[in-house]
Write a protein that holds these residues in place. Structure first.
Motif, PDB file in Angstrom:
ATOM      1  N   CYS A 138      40.910  32.845  39.116  1.00  0.00           N
ATOM      2  CA  CYS A 138      42.089  33.650  38.401  1.00  0.00           C
ATOM      3  C   CYS A 138      41.772  34.343  37.085  1.00  0.00           C
ATOM      4  O   CYS A 138      40.639  34.129  36.432  1.00  0.00           O
ATOM      5  CB  CYS A 138      43.142  32.551  38.136  1.00  0.00           C
ATOM      6  N   ASP A 139      42.648  35.007  36.596  1.00  0.00           N
ATOM      7  CA  ASP A 139      42.379  35.796  35.401  1.00  0.00           C
ATOM      8  C   ASP A 139      43.007  34.664  34.156  1.00  0.00           C
ATOM      9  O   ASP A 139      42.638  34.855  33.006  1.00  0.00           O
ATOM     10  CB  ASP A 139      43.314  36.988  35.158  1.00  0.00           C
ATOM     11  N   VAL A 140      43.890  34.137  34.448  1.00  0.00           N
ATOM     12  CA  VAL A 140      44.988  33.183  33.583  1.00  0.00           C
ATOM     13  C   VAL A 140      45.340  31.978  34.208  1.00  0.00           C
ATOM     14  O   VAL A 140      45.817  32.037  35.387  1.00  0.00           O
ATOM     15  CB  VAL A 140      46.073  33.854  32.932  1.00  0.00           C
ATOM     16  N   ARG A 179      46.031  37.892  38.114  1.00  0.00           N
ATOM     17  CA  ARG A 179      45.815  36.814  39.127  1.00  0.00           C
ATOM     18  C   ARG A 179      46.179  35.407  38.269  1.00  0.00           C
ATOM     19  O   ARG A 179      45.426  34.945  37.527  1.00  0.00           O
ATOM     20  CB  ARG A 179      44.360  36.698  39.572  1.00  0.00           C
ATOM     21  N   PRO A 197      38.995  31.894  32.442  1.00  0.00           N
ATOM     22  CA  PRO A 197      40.166  32.388  32.461  1.00  0.00           C
ATOM     23  C   PRO A 197      40.805  32.163  31.323  1.00  0.00           C
ATOM     24  O   PRO A 197      40.377  31.223  30.113  1.00  0.00           O
ATOM     25  CB  PRO A 197      40.931  31.414  33.368  1.00  0.00           C
ATOM     26  N   MET A 256      34.491  39.650  35.943  1.00  0.00           N
ATOM     27  CA  MET A 256      35.645  38.860  35.474  1.00  0.00           C
ATOM     28  C   MET A 256      35.089  38.226  33.844  1.00  0.00           C
ATOM     29  O   MET A 256      34.128  38.312  33.650  1.00  0.00           O
ATOM     30  CB  MET A 256      36.197  37.812  36.081  1.00  0.00           C
ATOM     31  N   THR A 257      36.344  38.025  33.120  1.00  0.00           N
ATOM     32  CA  THR A 257      35.583  37.088  31.800  1.00  0.00           C
ATOM     33  C   THR A 257      35.203  35.886  32.326  1.00  0.00           C
ATOM     34  O   THR A 257      35.549  35.353  33.268  1.00  0.00           O
ATOM     35  CB  THR A 257      37.016  36.878  31.034  1.00  0.00           C
ATOM     36  N   ASN A 305      50.589  40.338  33.513  1.00  0.00           N
ATOM     37  CA  ASN A 305      50.009  41.747  34.265  1.00  0.00           C
ATOM     38  C   ASN A 305      49.679  42.946  33.476  1.00  0.00           C
ATOM     39  O   ASN A 305      48.741  43.541  33.607  1.00  0.00           O
ATOM     40  CB  ASN A 305      51.368  41.768  35.652  1.00  0.00           C
ATOM     41  N   ARG A 319      31.879  34.166  37.937  1.00  0.00           N
ATOM     42  CA  ARG A 319      32.886  35.176  37.507  1.00  0.00           C
ATOM     43  C   ARG A 319      32.498  36.463  36.667  1.00  0.00           C
ATOM     44  O   ARG A 319      32.798  37.575  36.928  1.00  0.00           O
ATOM     45  CB  ARG A 319      33.739  34.433  36.259  1.00  0.00           C
ATOM     46  N   ARG A 364      48.810  42.829  30.561  1.00  0.00           N
ATOM     47  CA  ARG A 364      47.396  42.560  29.709  1.00  0.00           C
ATOM     48  C   ARG A 364      46.245  42.264  30.727  1.00  0.00           C
ATOM     49  O   ARG A 364      45.237  41.977  30.229  1.00  0.00           O
ATOM     50  CB  ARG A 364      47.601  41.057  28.969  1.00  0.00           C
ATOM     51  N   GLY A 365      46.326  42.871  31.921  1.00  0.00           N
ATOM     52  CA  GLY A 365      45.248  42.755  33.119  1.00  0.00           C
ATOM     53  C   GLY A 365      44.870  41.471  33.464  1.00  0.00           C
ATOM     54  O   GLY A 365      43.949  41.175  34.116  1.00  0.00           O
ATOM     55  N   LEU A 366      45.947  40.504  33.415  1.00  0.00           N
ATOM     56  CA  LEU A 366      45.777  39.278  33.984  1.00  0.00           C
ATOM     57  C   LEU A 366      46.938  38.848  35.182  1.00  0.00           C
ATOM     58  O   LEU A 366      47.689  38.128  35.043  1.00  0.00           O
ATOM     59  CB  LEU A 366      46.307  38.044  32.825  1.00  0.00           C
TER      60      LEU A 366
END
Ligand SMILES: NC(=O)c1ccc[n+]([C@@H]2O[C@H](COP(=O)([O-])OP(=O)(O)OC[C@H]3O[C@@H](n4cnc5c(N)ncnc54)[C@H](OP(=O)(O)O)[C@@H]3O)[C@@H](O)[C@H]2O)c1
Length: 251
Positions: free
Chosen positions: A74-76, A182, A111, A107-108, A176, A102, A178-180
């Motif tokens: 996930c992103d967040v 997932r 998360p 990805m970062t 979303n 990741r 903020r690009g987050l």
């Protein structure tokens, strides 16, 4: 410790001894390019979301394995403040293997941690903020205390997402943007009920722990209810010993 064996039994064909990459692939699909809201819970067979006030008493090694893989994807990670307080959350970090996977996927490394709270009873000096690899986000309300908002703004991005409660559709839009996109929610029951009632839920990952708790523990969702119950489709069933790991998608 040896890794708990996990077998896919649905859909057929069954696959024994799944590796982490195979498990991740089973959870990786999502619809289209828009945001995706996944929620993860563990429950006893008789529907308790806690044992002695915590989810950990219901969990086992297989549940922990999938829990960690879901964070990897996930992103967040979004969590209600009640759960953050009850479960003594710390800074949001994945393990070294997940961090590498990741990063390789663009990805970062970890998360972002997003906490949903109206009361803002959160300590800015907590390790949640002090040790955070990425600046956390607090999703809160217009009616929250300005002094608490100001104090938390020193250590996190504080975003208003509604007047008296965080509106889940605003939460999804804000993350979303903020690009987050997932979005992975680890509860708890009140936040989950709000996600259900507002119709933003896409997926529920549910571990059924092979035990009966009785008592007065909360269900995995409690509070707001939708006008029409949300129908689900069973995407897969994994088993590990007597534990079931279910993935449901909204119909
Ligand atoms: N079985 C599992 O997998 C699992 C998973 C998670 C949690 N749990 C258990 O669940 C229990 C906690 O239950 P809970 O229902 O209190 O958890 P929760 O939903 O995480 O916490 C409720 C609190 O979160 C904030 N919140 C939630 N939705 C909000 C909204 N729409 N707008 C503004 N704030 C919102 C509020 O915080 P403020 O009070 O700060 O305003 C609210 O008081 C714990 O015992 C925990 O162990 C179990």
């Amino acid at each position: 410790m040896t890794e708990p064996g996990i077998t896919k039994v649905h859909p057929l064909p069954a696959v024994d001894g799944l590796g982490d990459d195979e498990i991740a692939a089973l959870y990786a699909e999502s619809a289209g390019d828009g945001p995706w809201v996944r929620v993860n819970f563990v429950s006893s067979v008789d529907g308790a979301a806690t044992h002695q006030g915590l989810s950990g008493g219901l969990s086992d090694e297989a549940d922990k394995r999938v829990f960690a893989i879901l964070r990897r994807l996930c992103d967040v990670v979004v969590v209600g403040a009640g759960t953050v307080r009850a479960e003594s959350y710390s800074a949001m970090r994945v393990d070294a293997v997940s961090e590498r996977i990741r990063s390789e996927a663009g990805m970062t490394p970890h998360p972002v941690f997003a906490i949903v709270s109206a009361a803002l009873d959160l300590d800015p000096a907590s390790p949640i903020f002090a040790d955070a690899p990425l600046r956390p986000i607090i999703l809160t309300t217009e009616s929250s205390r300005p002094d608490a908002r100001e104090a938390l703004a020193e250590v996190a991005d504080v975003v208003v997402c509604g007047r008296d409660r965080v509106e889940p559709d605003v939460l999804v839009r804000v993350l979303n943007e903020r690009g987050l996109g997932r979005i992975h929610c680890e509860g708890g029951p009140h936040l989950f009920a709000d996600l259900i009632a507002t119709g933003v839920l896409d997926e529920l990952c549910l571990t059924i722990s092979p035990r009966l708790e009785a008592g007065v523990a909360s269900r995995i969702s409690t509070g707001a209810s939708p006008i029409v119950p949300v129908g689900l489709r069973l995407a897969h069933t994994l088993i590990s010993g007597d534990t079931l790991l279910l993935r449901y998608l909204r119909r």
